[in-house]
Every structure is written in C-alpha cells, then in structure tokens.
Design an enzyme around this catalytic site. Structure first.
Site, PDB file in Angstrom:
ATOM      1  N   ASN A 125      -2.995   8.289   4.116  1.00 52.43           N
ATOM      2  CA  ASN A 125      -1.610   7.926   3.810  1.00 52.43           C
ATOM      3  C   ASN A 125      -0.915   9.012   3.004  1.00 52.43           C
ATOM      4  O   ASN A 125       0.243   9.373   3.276  1.00 52.43           O
ATOM      5  CB  ASN A 125      -1.595   6.602   3.050  1.00 52.43           C
ATOM      6  CG  ASN A 125      -0.196   6.090   2.755  1.00 52.43           C
ATOM      7  OD1 ASN A 125       0.749   6.354   3.483  1.00 52.43           O
ATOM      8  ND2 ASN A 125      -0.072   5.355   1.661  1.00 52.43           N
TER       9      ASN A 125
ATOM     10  N   HIS B 149       3.311   2.518   4.738  1.00 55.92           N
ATOM     11  CA  HIS B 149       4.581   2.367   5.452  1.00 55.92           C
ATOM     12  C   HIS B 149       4.473   2.950   6.863  1.00 55.92           C
ATOM     13  O   HIS B 149       3.866   3.998   7.075  1.00 55.92           O
ATOM     14  CB  HIS B 149       5.695   3.126   4.729  1.00 55.92           C
ATOM     15  CG  HIS B 149       6.252   2.431   3.532  1.00 55.92           C
ATOM     16  ND1 HIS B 149       5.571   2.312   2.345  1.00 55.92           N
ATOM     17  CD2 HIS B 149       7.462   1.832   3.337  1.00 55.92           C
ATOM     18  CE1 HIS B 149       6.328   1.678   1.461  1.00 55.92           C
ATOM     19  NE2 HIS B 149       7.488   1.378   2.034  1.00 55.92           N
TER      20      HIS B 149
END
Length: 310
Positions: A183, A152
């Site tokens: 991440n 994201h």
C-alpha cells in the site's frame, strides 16, 4: 442468498443511484439509433445496459457482472457530480472494482487529508458505507487487528476538490485489505504517478480509471483476514483510458500483492486485452468497438511511448 433479495435491493437502491444527476459527458458514446442519413451510430456490442441507471454508460465503467449477488454504488457530490462508483459483491463482502474520472475540474485542491485532524473526526474518517445493507457491508471491526491496511482504491489524494468528495473515499466499500509494504510502496508509487504525471494536460483532457483487487477466482485470492475472513487479493490492477483532443489510448497495470517499493511502472504494464484475461473483467465496454479494439490491443512498446515510460 434467497432469490427474492435482488428485487428488494433494487427498490432500496433506486433512490441513492438517482439522488444526484450529472451533466452530459461529451466523451460518452451516443446510444445506438438512426441518424439523419439512416446509418447506425457505432456502439459496443457488450456495452452496459442503462435501464437501471444511465451512469452505467460512463466510459470508466467496466461491464457489470449483474449475477444477482452484486450491487453497483454510485457516489456523488452536489458540487462535482459523480465522485466514484463501486461494484460490490454482497456474498463475498468485497468490491470487484472502483471506477472514476480524473480531469482538471475534479482535480482541484480545496480540501486536504490533513484537515481531518481539525474536525470532529480527529483524523481520517474511515467509516462504513451505509448505502450497502448492513448484513453485506464491511465494518471498522473487520479490519481491526488484522495487520492489513485499509487500502484505498480511489485514493483520498485524487479527491481533494471538496470535503464531501474526500470523505467519500474513506467509505470501506472503497477499500481492500493491503499489506502496508504494498500500500505504501508500489501501489502508492503508481497512484502518485497517475495523479502527478498522467493526470495533466500533457496526457489527458479526461482520464477514465478502473482499479481493484482480485476476488473472483480462488487462485487469485491470497487468503483471508483472521478475524472476519475478509478476502485478501493476491493481485491488484489498474485500467486507465486517456482521451486527449479526441484521441484515445489505454494502459493496464498488474501487481502481485506483496511488499514492494518499485517505482518503475514499466515492470507492471500489460495491455487491456491481457488485463481482461487476467481479471475476467471487460474494461471500457462502453467505447465503440472499433476504438475499444484498437486501444486495448496496444503493444508494450506503444504503451511505453504513449505514456512516457521507459
């Protein structure tokens, strides 16, 4: 691409861009025009044109590339207005950046990621962004078996104000391929600090955030996924502007894309001026020049103090 495809896309995207309207943002700079005493309101000489979409004047927006290959996608919800925006490179099938606001209203928690388990999705609703024409969008199959996370850029946890807003963060246009150790490491640590510390009344009335991974220059591309050749950025960045009681401050963050669990954000601080040189992106171009020049040239010592870092 053929030269005439841009005209077609402008027609295709005019309606999605204007589907949702939002209230006037008190912190947006006013257009350049004569006021009562005949002087000009100060604006930025490099501000985004707003002929295509008035939202391009929002403070979270960097300068749009607008080279004929890129689209700007503005996602909204009925309850909260603008959710986030993306500049999408159709040739590269990758995003240049995602930008969005954070404030007390849109930081309300009315929906959590775990609740997707109880819906027909049966888990996270990762999905194609159908606003992008099919030949230029990324798909679930593009990520499958690559070994990379669908990372994201606007986090799910930053958009818990509604089910719709949270679902939109799972559009693949809001993703970049990320190493899991990045991440779930330093990138998540940065997001947590931004959400839980800087997105509070101590630091902001409003935060303006622009984030992404480097796709423009070959030297800043780590490689490609083996199956579909999605770009894997070599670096990721965040540009953050805070407005508190009418006062502005900004900070840049620059991360090499590698396994890293560091929680000390001071190791990644750069001025916005420096971040612009590294990325080639003109951040906060809609600020009046005098404010932009001041906040973007902040020293590391000033940023450490302004943002509570050591």
């Amino acid at each position: 691409m053929k030269n005439n495809w841009k005209s077609l896309l402008l027609l295709l995207f005019a309606l999605p861009f204007l589907t949702f309207s939002c209230s006037e943002d008190d912190n947006l700079p006013k257009p350049k025009s004569d006021n009562n005493n005949g002087t000009k309101t100060e604006v930025n000489a490099n501000a985004n044109p707003t002929t295509d979409n008035a939202n391009y004047a929002r403070l979270e927006f960097p300068h749009i590339k607008n080279d004929g290959n890129n689209l700007v996608i503005v996602h909204s919800t009925k309850e909260y207005g603008i959710n986030y925006s993306v500049e999408w490179d159709c040739t590269k099938k990758a995003q240049r950046w995602t930008c969005y606001e954070m404030d007390a209203s849109n930081s309300a928690i009315n929906w959590k990621r775990s609740q997707w388990e109880g819906t027909s999705w049966g888990g996270d609703p990762f999905q194609e962004d159908t606003v992008i024409p099919q030949p230029y969008r990324t798909t679930l199959a593009d990520y499958r078996g690559t070994g990379y996370d669908r990372g994201h850029i606007c986090p799910s946890a930053d958009r818990q104000n509604s089910k719709d807003a949270n679902e939109q963060t799972f559009y693949l246009s809001n993703m970049q391929p990320q190493i899991n150790g990045f991440n779930a490491g330093v990138w998540m640590n940065m997001e947590d600090h931004l959400r839980n510390t800087w997105n509070t009344s101590t630091y902001r009335d409003i935060l303006y955030v622009c984030k992404g991974g480097t796709i423009d220059n070959a030297s800043q591309i780590a490689g490609y996924t083996r199956n579909s050749k999605l770009i894997v950025p070599k670096y990721f960045f965040a540009a953050i502007l805070a407005v508190k009681n009418g006062q502005y401050k900004a900070i840049g963050l620059w991360f090499e894309h590698k396994k890293n669990s560091d929680k000390n954000l001071s190791n990644y601080i750069v001025s916005i001026d420096e971040l612009e040189k590294l990325t080639g992106i003109d951040f906060f171009c809609n600020l009046p020049d005098s404010i932009e020049n001041k906040v973007e040239s902040a020293t590391k010592a000033e940023m450490l103090s302004d943002w509570g870092l050591k």
